[in-house]
Scaffold this active site. Sequence first.
Site, PDB file in Angstrom:
ATOM      1  CD  GLU A 250      -0.939 -15.345  -5.642  1.00 41.18           C
ATOM      2  OE1 GLU A 250       0.133 -14.832  -5.349  1.00 41.18           O
ATOM      3  OE2 GLU A 250      -1.996 -14.699  -5.770  1.00 41.18           O
ATOM      4  CG  PHE A 251      -2.912 -13.900 -11.502  1.00 49.65           C
ATOM      5  CD1 PHE A 251      -3.102 -15.154 -12.050  1.00 49.65           C
ATOM      6  CD2 PHE A 251      -1.799 -13.165 -11.902  1.00 49.65           C
ATOM      7  CE1 PHE A 251      -2.219 -15.665 -13.004  1.00 49.65           C
ATOM      8  CE2 PHE A 251      -0.913 -13.658 -12.859  1.00 49.65           C
ATOM      9  CZ  PHE A 251      -1.122 -14.912 -13.409  1.00 49.65           C
TER      10      PHE A 251
ATOM     11  CB  CYS B 262       2.283  -9.070  -3.850  1.00 48.70           C
ATOM     12  SG  CYS B 262       1.604 -10.382  -2.864  1.00 48.70           S
TER      13      CYS B 262
ATOM     14  CE  LYS C  32       6.598 -11.469  -2.283  1.00 48.01           C
ATOM     15  NZ  LYS C  32       6.677 -12.448  -3.367  1.00 48.01           N
TER      16      LYS C  32
HETATM   17  C1  UDX Z   1      -1.389  -7.587  -5.890  1.00 50.06           C
HETATM   18  C2  UDX Z   1      -1.961  -7.927  -7.264  1.00 50.06           C
HETATM   19  O1  UDX Z   1      -3.080  -7.078  -7.522  1.00 50.06           O
HETATM   20  C3  UDX Z   1      -2.431  -9.384  -7.271  1.00 50.06           C
HETATM   21  O2  UDX Z   1      -2.910  -9.724  -8.560  1.00 50.06           O
HETATM   22  C4  UDX Z   1      -1.248 -10.276  -6.898  1.00 50.06           C
HETATM   23  O3  UDX Z   1      -1.627 -11.639  -6.883  1.00 50.06           O
HETATM   24  C5  UDX Z   1      -0.719  -9.880  -5.539  1.00 50.06           C
HETATM   25  O4  UDX Z   1      -0.342  -8.500  -5.526  1.00 50.06           O
HETATM   26  P1  UDX Z   1      -2.329  -6.939  -3.522  1.00 50.06           P
HETATM   27  O5  UDX Z   1      -0.910  -6.586  -3.240  1.00 50.06           O
HETATM   28  O6  UDX Z   1      -3.067  -7.778  -2.561  1.00 50.06           O
HETATM   29  O7  UDX Z   1      -2.431  -7.695  -4.968  1.00 50.06           O
HETATM   30  O8  UDX Z   1      -3.138  -5.588  -3.630  1.00 50.06           O
HETATM   31  P2  UDX Z   1      -3.482  -4.553  -4.790  1.00 50.06           P
HETATM   32  O9  UDX Z   1      -4.934  -4.407  -4.804  1.00 50.06           O
HETATM   33  O10 UDX Z   1      -2.772  -4.908  -6.039  1.00 50.06           O
HETATM   34  O11 UDX Z   1      -2.860  -3.181  -4.211  1.00 50.06           O
HETATM   35  C6  UDX Z   1      -1.459  -3.102  -4.050  1.00 50.06           C
HETATM   36  C7  UDX Z   1      -1.129  -1.691  -3.576  1.00 50.06           C
HETATM   37  O12 UDX Z   1      -1.351  -0.745  -4.636  1.00 50.06           O
HETATM   38  C8  UDX Z   1      -1.969  -1.216  -2.393  1.00 50.06           C
HETATM   39  O13 UDX Z   1      -1.143  -0.473  -1.511  1.00 50.06           O
HETATM   40  C9  UDX Z   1      -2.987  -0.293  -3.054  1.00 50.06           C
HETATM   41  O14 UDX Z   1      -3.459   0.706  -2.157  1.00 50.06           O
HETATM   42  C10 UDX Z   1      -2.154   0.330  -4.158  1.00 50.06           C
HETATM   43  N1  UDX Z   1      -2.936   0.844  -5.295  1.00 50.06           N
HETATM   44  C11 UDX Z   1      -3.740   0.001  -5.983  1.00 50.06           C
HETATM   45  C12 UDX Z   1      -2.801   2.183  -5.668  1.00 50.06           C
HETATM   46  O15 UDX Z   1      -2.068   2.940  -5.034  1.00 50.06           O
HETATM   47  N2  UDX Z   1      -3.487   2.650  -6.733  1.00 50.06           N
HETATM   48  C13 UDX Z   1      -4.316   1.847  -7.455  1.00 50.06           C
HETATM   49  O16 UDX Z   1      -4.936   2.334  -8.401  1.00 50.06           O
HETATM   50  C14 UDX Z   1      -4.455   0.478  -7.070  1.00 50.06           C
END
Ligand code: UDX
Length: 436
Positions: free
Chosen positions: A153-154, A262, A265
């Site tokens: 999943e993404f 995610c 990890k």
């Molecule tokens: C991520 C992946 O995007 C998703 O495709 C996968 O299935 C699960 O892991 P998620 O962890 O829910 O999703 O959130 P995401 O939007 O990726 O943000 C992860 C972290 O990165 C957050 O702490 C966010 O604040 C941070 N982030 C994101 C940044 O610091 N800078 C950015 O430009 C984008």
Amino acid sequence: MKESKIGVIGGLGHIGLIQAACLAKLGYKTKAYDINVEKMKGILQGKMPFEEPDLADLVIETINSGLLKMTSQITDLEEVDIIFICVGTPSLSNGEADLSQVYAAVEQVAHNRNKHCLAVVKSTVPVGTSRKLTKYLKEHNLSEKVTMVSNPEFLREGSGVTDFWEPARIVVGGEVKEAAEKVAKIYAPPGVPIINTSWENSELIKYASNAFLATKISFINEIALLSEKVGGDIRVISQGMGQDPRINPMFLEAGVGFSGPCLEKDLKSLIAQFQKVHRKASILESVLQVNEGQRQGLVEKLQEQLGNLKDKKIGILGMAFKAETDDVRQSHSLPIVKQLLSLGAVVTVSDPWVKTAKQGGLSEAELPGVEWVSSPYEAAGGKDAILILTEWQEYKELDFKKLKALMLNPLIVDGRNLFNAKDMERLKINYLGVGI
Ligand code: UDX
């Protein structure tokens, strides 16, 4: 109603509940299996186990339509044709993924079968896991009942439902191409590319995708280290870079760095997979190192401005790992608050969606002495500094005159670069961002 009957194991988790509700919405009779009966009771009363935009309506609608059912009896899945495995694969102390829940789920599926089914691994599992599970089934004479398919999943927290309806691609892996194709066709919107490949490719696409997203974030955070020393504004630098379609603007926001359930990890698990085959993941190890440095860097900014943090009063705005989620468990806010406490600071925290430690799934002991308040203004009252850790919309609309009047000392360290340094200067607020 569609003919395939579907089961989802881990059906009330972040991924499982979205998967189950959306498949039911597509018209499949779907059974969400989960051991957590409390969650089930809450859902039947309309209370979702976690905040996710658009999910509550979808769950209530599909339960009322009879297409989505919840159960804690694995035997209720005996007749289903396709079972999505959406259980957790948390990090072990050495960074490897803990696969015990995945193996337990496959065991349960195999031993409670009246007919053949496709066991579809949605959980993020190390490369080779589907092949190992297939071997395990063969060794236990169970393979005629269960065919393994990989289908990572993404979904992002906070936009999981949208991500389900609008996937950039569907990735499926398996030795039986038709089985993998069948899984993809269950929910692939028209025109969305389907990558039907081997188990290994499918499993590695997931890890490599998340690792690349994390790499983009650490990359821009590294550039931010230079930018703030040379009077640059990392937001403009990101914008200038992102206009190149080969780079694209997404995941180039510098700040406190990545956290959540995610990215970190999966990165640690991927590094462990390199180690298993005696290869060095030099880039990935640096991505983690840079990320940890971002948290340290924010604390250092406070120390540069306030000196010894002992007995200094710090207000934290935002505990969730990102806006539009209530997920604090793996948020960067925890190690940062713990470090401030270890330095003797007095910490008050506030988050729009997480009002208490309990609501954030935290025990009082995890953040001893931390006061949880309901508004950013309360968090600012009498403080020596404010530290912004989550990019909540309501923080972007703060009344800074009011905020400054409440503070003991007008210092804002912003881990999300929400504001304009010149505006802050005019208000005589000492404002420090990341790379600006
Ligand atoms: C991520 C992946 O995007 C998703 O495709 C996968 O299935 C699960 O892991 P998620 O962890 O829910 O999703 O959130 P995401 O939007 O990726 O943000 C992860 C972290 O990165 C957050 O702490 C966010 O604040 C941070 N982030 C994101 C940044 O610091 N800078 C950015 O430009 C984008």
